[in-house]
Design an enzyme around this catalytic site. Structure first.
Site, PDB file in Angstrom:
ATOM      1  N   ASP A  58      40.620  14.793 -27.004  1.00  0.00           N
ATOM      2  CA  ASP A  58      40.300  13.472 -27.578  1.00  0.00           C
ATOM      3  C   ASP A  58      39.873  12.545 -26.618  1.00  0.00           C
ATOM      4  O   ASP A  58      40.410  12.515 -25.319  1.00  0.00           O
ATOM      5  CB  ASP A  58      41.941  13.173 -27.871  1.00  0.00           C
ATOM      6  N   SER A 124      26.127   1.408 -37.696  1.00  0.00           N
ATOM      7  CA  SER A 124      25.651   1.735 -39.132  1.00  0.00           C
ATOM      8  C   SER A 124      25.140   0.518 -39.867  1.00  0.00           C
ATOM      9  O   SER A 124      25.447  -0.651 -39.172  1.00  0.00           O
ATOM     10  CB  SER A 124      27.146   2.096 -39.902  1.00  0.00           C
ATOM     11  N   TYR A 149      36.649   0.163 -41.245  1.00  0.00           N
ATOM     12  CA  TYR A 149      35.275   0.993 -40.679  1.00  0.00           C
ATOM     13  C   TYR A 149      34.420   0.255 -40.201  1.00  0.00           C
ATOM     14  O   TYR A 149      33.767   0.317 -39.176  1.00  0.00           O
ATOM     15  CB  TYR A 149      35.245   2.112 -41.455  1.00  0.00           C
ATOM     16  N   LYS A 153      32.601  -0.747 -36.612  1.00  0.00           N
ATOM     17  CA  LYS A 153      31.258  -0.993 -35.910  1.00  0.00           C
ATOM     18  C   LYS A 153      30.703  -2.217 -35.525  1.00  0.00           C
ATOM     19  O   LYS A 153      29.982  -2.014 -34.430  1.00  0.00           O
ATOM     20  CB  LYS A 153      30.306  -0.377 -36.842  1.00  0.00           C
ATOM     21  N   ASN A 179      21.371   5.988 -44.499  1.00  0.00           N
ATOM     22  CA  ASN A 179      22.233   7.040 -45.057  1.00  0.00           C
ATOM     23  C   ASN A 179      21.664   8.265 -44.669  1.00  0.00           C
ATOM     24  O   ASN A 179      20.697   8.960 -45.105  1.00  0.00           O
ATOM     25  CB  ASN A 179      22.063   6.961 -46.551  1.00  0.00           C
ATOM     26  N   ASN A 199      30.445  10.694 -50.359  1.00  0.00           N
ATOM     27  CA  ASN A 199      29.054  10.068 -50.369  1.00  0.00           C
ATOM     28  C   ASN A 199      28.256  11.079 -51.433  1.00  0.00           C
ATOM     29  O   ASN A 199      28.611  12.274 -51.943  1.00  0.00           O
ATOM     30  CB  ASN A 199      28.601  10.438 -49.058  1.00  0.00           C
TER      31      ASN A 199
END
Ligand code: NAD
Ligand code: UD1
Length: 341
Positions: A58, A124, A149, A153, A179, A199
């Site tokens: 991790d 993203s 989320y 970013k 995408n 998605n």
């Protein structure tokens, strides 16, 4: 180059690892297997005939991460994919997302910066929100993030920029993916969503395969030519190539500043209905679908202006939408065989 890939058994990480190995680079994968499995390592090995060194670790386990860097003192670059990515879940469990996506990044930076190892960061197009102008170029301002989320970013990008400002020998590239879709041509690796896909493409292929009753198209009353939303769908192998080009760009000292951001897309927008039609034409499979209400939070359109990365690195998407959809379908069929084994 010797490259550490965090999250290297995930969807984009596995495809990038394959490309790096195929191009003669040495890959070390760090992944905690939370959203992947050892089967992906088998897939990478079967495509490349090489089994990359793998650490089931991790990223937030600072001691373990330091040990990896102490053991490998000659790492030439890190590609950082390891993060959580489910938008809806991030709204329900924000702390889970802030913990993993931010603390994982910090743990990594603490190792990279003293050793002056360059970083490629998975960002993203979500950082732009609903941009005012199409196509979206890198000067488009970041709007308020629509989800925790998306905020991770934005914060991640800011943290890396601050570190580059504070440490003149640290270099980084922020890649803002549009995408990503599709799979490796061999169908040995691909996208494996957990539970019901959120998605479009995995939902569509599962609907065609009969795992879902039908694809629900979220709204056909948007202000677009056919009323459905528009996105920039990029083949995952094109995306993988952008990571390698970014590392080479930094290694060759072609960067114009210590931390630069680049869009990674095809530069072309396609509507949901265009995706359905292209899928049907290129696979000869009928897509069962119906039009339902809009999905809350969806933006109307997002597609990239890709001139910056083309000019800087000579990178350009090579695959067509039809090719990407064919590869996604091939993976859907093959992964059903894998599951049955
Ligand atoms: P993925 O979930 O398939 O891969 C992420 C991998 O990281 C998984 O294998 C998971 O097990 C691992 N991981 C997560 N947290 C970890 C931790 N703390 N320590 C070690 N390993 C950990 O996701 P993906 O689609 O391959 O996305 C990769 C990156 O690209 C993510 O940062 C994501 O946010 C970003 N991104 C993805 C998309 C997309 O549509 N897939 C779009 C834009 C950006
Ligand atoms: C998703 C992520 C976003 C990420 C982006 C790029 C969400 C809410 N957002 O957005 O953070 O940056 O991918 O990877 O997950 N659609 C349907 N039916 C479906 C699924 C989707 O009609 O079952 C439509 C959507 O309304 C949208 C398009 O298909 O218009 C694409 O949807 P999706 O694949 O979820 O991607 P994004 O919405 O772009």
């Amino acid at each position: 180059m010797k490259i550490l890939v965090t999250g290297g058994l995930g969807y984009i990480g596995a495809h990038t690892s394959v490309l790096l190995i195929e191009q003669g680079h040495q890959v070390i994968i760090l992944d905690n297997l939370e959203n992947s499995s050892l089967r992906v390592l088998d897939g990478i090995a079967s495509i490349t005939n090489q089994r990359p060194l793998f650490y089931q670790t991790d990223l937030r386990d600072r001691k373990a991460v330091v040990e990896i860097f102490n053991k490998h003192t000659d790492i030439d670059g890190v590609i950082h994919f390891a993060a959580y990515k489910a938008v809806g879940e991030s709204v329900e469990q924000p702390l889970k997302y802030y913990d993993n996506n931010i603390n994982g990044l910090i743990a990594l930076l603490e190792c990279l910066i003293p050793q002056e190892i360059p970083l490629i960061f998975s960002s993203s197009c979500t950082v732009y929100g609903q941009a005012d102008r199409m196509p979206i170029d890198e000067t488009s301002p970041m709007k308020k993030a629509a989800s925790p989320y998306g905020y991770t970013k934005q914060i991640g990008e800011n943290i890396i920029q601050d570190c580059a400002l504070a440490n003149s020998s640290f270099k980084a590239i922020l890649l803002r993916y549009f995408n990503p879709i599709g799979a490796h041509a061999t169908a040995q690796i691909g996208e494996t969503p957990n539970g019901e896909p959120q998605n479009l493409i995995p939902y569509l292929t599962q609907a065609v395969a009969g795992k879902r009753t039908e694809l629900r198209i979220f709204g056909d009353d948007y202000d677009t030519p056919d009323g459905t939303c528009i996105r920039d769908y990029i083949h995952v192998m094109d995306l993988a190539a952008a990571h390698l080009e970014s590392l080479l760009y930094l290694h060759e000292g072609k960067n114009s500043s210590a931390c630069e951001c680049f869009n990674v897309g095809t530069g072309k927008g396609n509507s949901v209905l265009e995706v359905v039609k292209t899928f049907e034409k290129s696979t000869q499979k009928k897509v069962p679908y119906s039009i339902v209400a809009r999905r809350p939070g969806d933006i109307v359109q997002a597609y990239a202006d890709t001139h910056k990365i083309e000019k800087a690195m000579g990178w350009k998407a090579q695959y067509s939408l039809a090719e990407a959809l064919q590869s996604a379908w091939k993976w859907e069929v093959h992964s059903a065989h894998l599951e049955a084994q």
